[in-house]
Design an enzyme around this catalytic site. Structure first.
Site, short mmCIF file in Angstrom:
data_model
loop_
_atom_site.label_atom_id
_atom_site.label_comp_id
_atom_site.label_asym_id
_atom_site.label_seq_id
_atom_site.Cartn_x
_atom_site.Cartn_y
_atom_site.Cartn_z
N GLU A 97 11.33 -3.78 -1.14
CA GLU A 97 12.33 -2.97 -1.65
C GLU A 97 13.38 -2.56 -0.87
O GLU A 97 14.58 -2.35 -1.41
CB GLU A 97 11.68 -1.83 -2.49
CG GLU A 97 10.69 -2.05 -3.65
CD GLU A 97 9.85 -1.04 -4.42
OE1 GLU A 97 9.16 -0.19 -3.28
OE2 GLU A 97 9.85 -0.81 -5.19
N ALA A 99 5.27 1.31 1.45
CA ALA A 99 5.26 2.50 1.78
C ALA A 99 3.60 2.80 2.38
O ALA A 99 2.86 2.14 2.45
CB ALA A 99 5.10 3.35 0.60
N GLU A 145 1.80 -3.62 -5.20
CA GLU A 145 1.29 -2.36 -5.58
C GLU A 145 0.27 -2.25 -6.73
O GLU A 145 -0.56 -1.57 -6.64
CB GLU A 145 2.55 -1.54 -6.22
CG GLU A 145 3.61 -1.08 -4.93
CD GLU A 145 4.82 -2.00 -4.75
OE1 GLU A 145 4.56 -3.33 -5.38
OE2 GLU A 145 5.74 -1.63 -4.26
N GLY A 179 7.25 -1.48 -0.59
CA GLY A 179 8.44 -0.57 -0.35
C GLY A 179 9.20 -1.35 0.91
O GLY A 179 10.41 -1.35 0.73
C1 HXC Z 1 -0.67 2.08 5.60
C2 HXC Z 1 -0.89 0.20 6.31
C3 HXC Z 1 -0.28 -0.62 5.26
C4 HXC Z 1 0.52 0.15 4.36
C5 HXC Z 1 -1.06 -2.35 6.54
N1 HXC Z 1 -1.26 -1.15 7.12
N2 HXC Z 1 -0.08 -1.99 5.75
N3 HXC Z 1 -1.00 1.32 6.68
N4 HXC Z 1 0.37 1.66 4.58
N5 HXC Z 1 1.24 -0.21 3.63
C6 HXC Z 1 -2.05 -0.87 8.37
C7 HXC Z 1 -3.72 -1.22 8.21
O1 HXC Z 1 -4.21 -0.34 7.42
C8 HXC Z 1 -4.32 -1.70 9.63
O2 HXC Z 1 -4.43 -0.21 10.40
C9 HXC Z 1 -3.01 -2.19 10.29
O3 HXC Z 1 -1.57 -1.84 9.45
C10 HXC Z 1 -2.94 -3.73 10.22
O4 HXC Z 1 -3.15 -4.19 8.95
P1 HXC Z 1 -4.21 -5.15 8.44
O5 HXC Z 1 -4.44 -4.94 7.18
O6 HXC Z 1 -5.44 -5.02 9.44
O7 HXC Z 1 -3.32 -6.64 8.56
P2 HXC Z 1 -3.70 -7.97 7.98
O8 HXC Z 1 -5.13 -8.26 7.73
O9 HXC Z 1 -2.98 -9.09 8.55
O10 HXC Z 1 -3.10 -7.82 6.41
C11 HXC Z 1 -1.65 -7.71 6.35
C12 HXC Z 1 -1.46 -7.10 5.13
C13 HXC Z 1 -2.28 -5.86 4.68
C14 HXC Z 1 -1.69 -8.12 4.09
C15 HXC Z 1 0.11 -6.82 5.02
O11 HXC Z 1 -2.12 -5.00 5.43
C16 HXC Z 1 -1.76 -5.12 3.47
O12 HXC Z 1 -2.24 -5.68 2.16
N6 HXC Z 1 -1.22 -4.07 3.36
C17 HXC Z 1 -0.75 -3.38 2.26
C18 HXC Z 1 0.39 -3.81 1.51
C19 HXC Z 1 0.80 -3.18 0.17
O13 HXC Z 1 0.00 -2.75 -0.79
N7 HXC Z 1 1.90 -2.62 0.07
C20 HXC Z 1 2.37 -1.80 -1.14
C21 HXC Z 1 2.17 -0.38 -0.66
S1 HXC Z 1 2.73 0.77 -1.86
P3 HXC Z 1 -5.89 -0.13 10.78
O14 HXC Z 1 -5.69 1.45 11.19
O15 HXC Z 1 -6.82 -0.55 9.87
O16 HXC Z 1 -5.70 -1.28 12.15
C22 HXC Z 1 4.46 0.75 -1.91
C23 HXC Z 1 5.09 1.63 -3.07
C24 HXC Z 1 6.43 1.66 -2.65
O17 HXC Z 1 4.84 0.11 -0.99
C25 HXC Z 1 6.98 2.71 -3.46
C26 HXC Z 1 7.42 4.01 -2.86
C27 HXC Z 1 8.34 3.88 -1.82
#
Ligand code: HXC
Length: 257
Positions: A111, A65, A131, A108
């Site tokens: 999911e 998400a 998360e 998400g």
């Molecule tokens: C918003 C995101 C994002 C996310 C990545 N980006 N994941 N933006 N929400 N979930 C954005 C980054 O901010 C970045 O933007 C760009 O995408 C590229 O990501 P990087 O981090 O620079 O890439 P990398 O170093 O290769 O790392 C990849 C990654 C990391 C390991 C996937 O991005 C990451 O950990 N993302 C979050 C994963 C996460 O926590 N997901 C769960 C979310 S909560 P910029 O602008 O900086 O270039 C959730 C709840 C679900 O899902 C329940 C409700 C539906």
């Protein structure tokens, strides 16, 4: 549609939905999810479509998400936004949906893949529920579907530590159907979808609904059912024979009565 690309006949009777926020690794913001819901509803109502493939791109199926969209929200904001009603609609799609996953399928994103009926992955795919690392927990079925798919021990580890698993491990533990080289994952998903698209649509719909029912039965209900059947075994001669044979240190003779 701003964040998804829909191809109604990507293959004969097989539609493709591509998540298309590549710079954000297909982070699932509210608009993208709304578009996905609307597209699935349209394809579900379209007689020319019999199976649907959802994909992202090579780098990411979806990295979760949209954290930036959620960051400032309170619990009441989240409750009022009610994003899960969109997910509930997606879950109601009657036609089979295959997720074609490459790269990140996180939070998400994982999911969403699990909400689909089958998952075909590239060797580069990584699945995770990270998360916990950002101070929340899975909210779109992760704790439920992952646990049912791969069992408590592994699901607990993924959910509590946020660790990712590879496509190979995901296949080994039953989360996904198939792992193929990255250049083939989409084609492989199409193959599976095309195979199903050739079968009786009503049967496919009913069979999908029936398999999904397993996931909709509550644990309490399942336990209750199991318990009743357990008691029922005490109405059989074989229970008496089996237990007596154990006590008498002999082999039981079962008669199926
Ligand atoms: C918003 C995101 C994002 C996310 C990545 N980006 N994941 N933006 N929400 N979930 C954005 C980054 O901010 C970045 O933007 C760009 O995408 C590229 O990501 P990087 O981090 O620079 O890439 P990398 O170093 O290769 O790392 C990849 C990654 C990391 C390991 C996937 O991005 C990451 O950990 N993302 C979050 C994963 C996460 O926590 N997901 C769960 C979310 S909560 P910029 O602008 O900086 O270039 C959730 C709840 C679900 O899902 C329940 C409700 C539906």
């Amino acid at each position: 549609m701003e964040y998804i690309i829909v191809t109604e006949q990507a293959r004969p009777q097989v539609a493709l939905i591509q998540l298309n926020r590549p710079k954000e690794l297909n982070a699932l913001n509210l608009q993208l999810m709304g578009e996905l819901r609307d597209a699935l509803k349209e394809l579900d109502d379209n007689d020319q479509v019999r199976a649907i493939v959802i994909t992202g791109n090579e780098r990411a199926f979806a990295a979760g998400a949209d954290i930036k969209q959620m960051a400032g929200k309170t619990a009441v904001d989240m409750l009022n936004i009610d994003q899960f009603s969109t997910w509930d609609q997606i879950k109601k799609t009657k036609k089979p949906i295959i997720a074609a996953v490459s790269g990140f399928a996180l939070g998400g994103g994982c999911e969403l893949a699990m909400t689909c009926d089958m998952i075909v992955a590239s060797e580069t795919a990584q699945f995770g529920q990270p998360e916990i690392k950002i101070g929340v927990m899975p909210g779109a079925g992760g704790t439920q579907r992952l646990t049912r798919a791969i069992g408590k021990a592994k699901a607990m580890e993924m959910v509590l530590t946020g660790k990712f698993i590879s496509a190979t491990e995901a296949e080994r533990c039953g989360l996904i159907n198939k792992v193929v080289p990255v250049e083939l994952y989409l084609e492989e998903a199409f193959k599976l979808a095309s195979q199903i698209a050739q079968l009786a649509p009503v049967s496919v719909k009913l069979a999908k609904e029936s398999v999904n029912r397993t996931f909709e039965t509550h644990l309490d209900e399942g336990l209750h059912f199991e318990r009743k059947n357990f008691y029922l075994t005490f109405a059989s001669e074989d229970q008496t024979e089996g237990m007596n044979a154990f006590i008498e240190k002999r082999k039981p003779t079962f008669k199926g009565r």
